[in-house]
Design a protein around this motif. Structure first.
Motif, mmCIF file in Angstrom:
data_model
loop_
_atom_site.group_PDB
_atom_site.id
_atom_site.type_symbol
_atom_site.label_atom_id
_atom_site.label_comp_id
_atom_site.label_asym_id
_atom_site.label_seq_id
_atom_site.Cartn_x
_atom_site.Cartn_y
_atom_site.Cartn_z
ATOM 1 N N VAL A 58 0.848 -1.199 0.000
ATOM 2 C CA VAL A 58 0.000 0.000 0.000
ATOM 3 C C VAL A 58 0.879 1.242 0.000
ATOM 4 O O VAL A 58 0.681 2.181 -0.786
ATOM 5 N N ALA A 59 1.871 1.257 0.894
ATOM 6 C CA ALA A 59 2.775 2.400 0.980
ATOM 7 C C ALA A 59 3.592 2.560 -0.297
ATOM 8 O O ALA A 59 3.772 3.668 -0.809
ATOM 9 N N ARG A 60 4.067 1.446 -0.831
ATOM 10 C CA ARG A 60 4.912 1.501 -2.027
ATOM 11 C C ARG A 60 4.127 2.015 -3.226
ATOM 12 O O ARG A 60 4.599 2.873 -3.981
ATOM 13 N N MET A 61 2.925 1.501 -3.448
ATOM 14 C CA MET A 61 2.132 1.944 -4.588
ATOM 15 C C MET A 61 1.759 3.412 -4.458
ATOM 16 O O MET A 61 1.767 4.161 -5.442
ATOM 17 N N THR A 62 1.438 3.830 -3.236
ATOM 18 C CA THR A 62 1.095 5.235 -3.007
ATOM 19 C C THR A 62 2.302 6.122 -3.251
ATOM 20 O O THR A 62 2.201 7.181 -3.901
ATOM 21 N N GLU A 63 3.455 5.715 -2.761
ATOM 22 C CA GLU A 63 4.689 6.465 -2.958
ATOM 23 C C GLU A 63 5.010 6.603 -4.448
ATOM 24 O O GLU A 63 5.367 7.693 -4.924
ATOM 25 N N LEU A 64 4.888 5.510 -5.182
ATOM 26 C CA LEU A 64 5.157 5.534 -6.615
ATOM 27 C C LEU A 64 4.207 6.469 -7.354
ATOM 28 O O LEU A 64 4.598 7.171 -8.289
ATOM 29 N N LEU A 65 2.968 6.485 -6.922
ATOM 30 C CA LEU A 65 1.973 7.352 -7.545
ATOM 31 C C LEU A 65 2.323 8.820 -7.317
ATOM 32 O O LEU A 65 2.295 9.639 -8.248
ATOM 33 N N LEU A 66 2.685 9.164 -6.085
ATOM 34 C CA LEU A 66 2.920 10.558 -5.731
ATOM 35 C C LEU A 66 4.227 11.102 -6.281
ATOM 36 O O LEU A 66 4.333 12.301 -6.554
ATOM 37 N N GLU A 67 5.228 10.246 -6.440
ATOM 38 C CA GLU A 67 6.524 10.759 -6.884
ATOM 39 C C GLU A 67 6.550 11.068 -8.376
ATOM 40 O O GLU A 67 7.495 11.693 -8.871
ATOM 41 N N SER A 68 5.516 10.685 -9.097
ATOM 42 C CA SER A 68 5.496 10.934 -10.536
ATOM 43 C C SER A 68 5.128 12.378 -10.866
ATOM 44 O O SER A 68 5.281 12.816 -12.006
ATOM 45 N N GLY A 69 4.615 13.128 -9.893
ATOM 46 C CA GLY A 69 4.258 14.517 -10.126
ATOM 47 C C GLY A 69 3.003 14.894 -9.357
ATOM 48 O O GLY A 69 2.481 14.103 -8.568
ATOM 49 N N PRO A 70 2.496 16.129 -9.571
ATOM 50 C CA PRO A 70 1.293 16.585 -8.860
ATOM 51 C C PRO A 70 0.146 15.610 -9.043
ATOM 52 O O PRO A 70 -0.109 15.140 -10.144
ATOM 53 N N CYS A 71 -0.518 15.286 -7.942
ATOM 54 C CA CYS A 71 -1.576 14.278 -7.985
ATOM 55 C C CYS A 71 -2.766 14.789 -7.181
ATOM 56 O O CYS A 71 -2.739 14.797 -5.950
ATOM 57 N N SER A 72 -3.805 15.213 -7.888
ATOM 58 C CA SER A 72 -4.972 15.782 -7.223
ATOM 59 C C SER A 72 -6.145 14.810 -7.197
ATOM 60 O O SER A 72 -6.833 14.668 -6.190
ATOM 61 N N THR A 73 -6.371 14.100 -8.312
ATOM 62 C CA THR A 73 -7.480 13.158 -8.394
ATOM 63 C C THR A 73 -6.949 11.768 -8.722
ATOM 64 O O THR A 73 -6.153 11.598 -9.645
ATOM 65 N N VAL A 74 -7.402 10.773 -7.964
ATOM 66 C CA VAL A 74 -6.928 9.402 -8.124
ATOM 67 C C VAL A 74 -8.111 8.461 -8.246
ATOM 68 O O VAL A 74 -9.087 8.567 -7.498
ATOM 69 N N LEU A 75 -8.011 7.526 -9.181
ATOM 70 C CA LEU A 75 -8.993 6.460 -9.337
ATOM 71 C C LEU A 75 -8.398 5.177 -8.777
ATOM 72 O O LEU A 75 -7.288 4.789 -9.145
ATOM 73 N N GLU A 76 -9.137 4.511 -7.894
ATOM 74 C CA GLU A 76 -8.713 3.218 -7.357
ATOM 75 C C GLU A 76 -9.609 2.128 -7.927
ATOM 76 O O GLU A 76 -10.836 2.215 -7.849
ATOM 77 N N ILE A 77 -8.989 1.097 -8.477
ATOM 78 C CA ILE A 77 -9.720 -0.046 -9.001
ATOM 79 C C ILE A 77 -9.617 -1.162 -7.971
ATOM 80 O O ILE A 77 -8.553 -1.746 -7.763
ATOM 81 N N GLY A 78 -10.723 -1.450 -7.289
ATOM 82 C CA GLY A 78 -10.754 -2.473 -6.247
ATOM 83 C C GLY A 78 -10.731 -1.864 -4.864
ATOM 84 O O GLY A 78 -9.678 -1.794 -4.222
ATOM 85 N N THR A 79 -11.884 -1.412 -4.380
ATOM 86 C CA THR A 79 -11.959 -0.776 -3.060
ATOM 87 C C THR A 79 -11.585 -1.740 -1.951
ATOM 88 O O THR A 79 -10.912 -1.359 -0.980
ATOM 89 N N GLY A 80 -12.023 -3.007 -2.091
ATOM 90 C CA GLY A 80 -11.732 -3.982 -1.049
ATOM 91 C C GLY A 80 -12.255 -3.540 0.301
ATOM 92 O O GLY A 80 -13.410 -3.126 0.440
#
Length: 223
Positions: free
Chosen positions: A78-100
């Motif tokens: 969870v932490a790794r995927m979130t970190e990878l998402l945020l380090e790519s640049g400004p991130c205001s809106t995110v879509l998650e596939i699989g709420t679980g």
């Protein structure tokens, strides 16, 4: 005492506090370096997102069953995927596939302006929403639907996280990214899985192969 009150009380017990501190140390030792991500993962009461019978294991760095053949992801991933998402640049809106269980959505909701999350299983979708509302996370929108289709009417997204393993890059989802946006997802590769990051560029998509992964398979339809 209600279930919500019981879970809230457990969050302040020494056992839970020590578990969070140990988890934080393990995540740092595993290479997670984004301090905001570390703080959020340690702050969110993970025991709210699993069955009470598994409460004593809530702060282990391991995936745990949440019923219906699904799991709550390992805190590291969870932490790794979130970190990878945020380090790519400004991130205001995110879509998650699989709420679980809703745990990944909770992490995202504390770090970005708006989270859109889709779950194909009605039973899980019905449990995640009240958990997130109990944490007063009001910047999350929910949908019971087929995650493979994404949420085109809300696109484009700065980021997409997929919490199930796909047999290939879902082009329909990738095209819901904004220019410069990225999708982090596990892909089935041979007999295993790999965590990858796909970034939308002016000339197409840049693909980064990152590390091994282990997720439940991505399924279509509704349940």
């Amino acid at each position: 005492m209600t279930e919500t009150a019981c879970r809230a009380a457990f969050a302040h017990e020494p056992q839970a506090q020590r578990g969070r501190q140990r988890l934080l140390a393990r995540l740092e030792a595993s290479g997670i370096s984004n301090q905001q991500v570390l703080e959020v993962v340690a702050e969110i009461p993970r025991h709210w997102f699993i069955d009470e019978a598994l409460g004593t294991r809530a702060y282990e760095d391991s995936a745990l069953p949440i019923g219906h053949g699904q799991t709550i992801s390992q805190p590291y991933i969870v932490a790794r995927m979130t970190e990878l998402l945020l380090e790519s640049g400004p991130c205001s809106t995110v879509l998650e596939i699989g709420t679980g269980s809703g745990f990944q959505a909770a992490v995202l909701a504390m770090l970005v302006r708006r989270v859109y999350t889709i779950e194909r299983l009605a039973a899980l979708w019905g449990l995640a929403e009240p958990r997130l509302r109990a944490l007063k996370l009001r910047n999350v929108r929910y949908r019971h639907g087929d995650g493979r289709l994404g949420w085109p009417e809300m696109a484009p997204f700065d980021g997409i996280i997929m919490t199930a393993a796909s047999e290939g890059i879902p082009r329909g989802l990738a095209e819901q990214l904004t220019l410069g946006g990225c999708m982090v997802l596990p892909l089935v590769v041979g007999a295993g899985q790999r965590l990858v990051r796909l970034t939308r560029t002016r000339s197409g998509f840049r693909h980064e192969d990152l590390e091994p992964a282990m997720f439940v398979p991505l399924l279509g339809g509704l349940g």
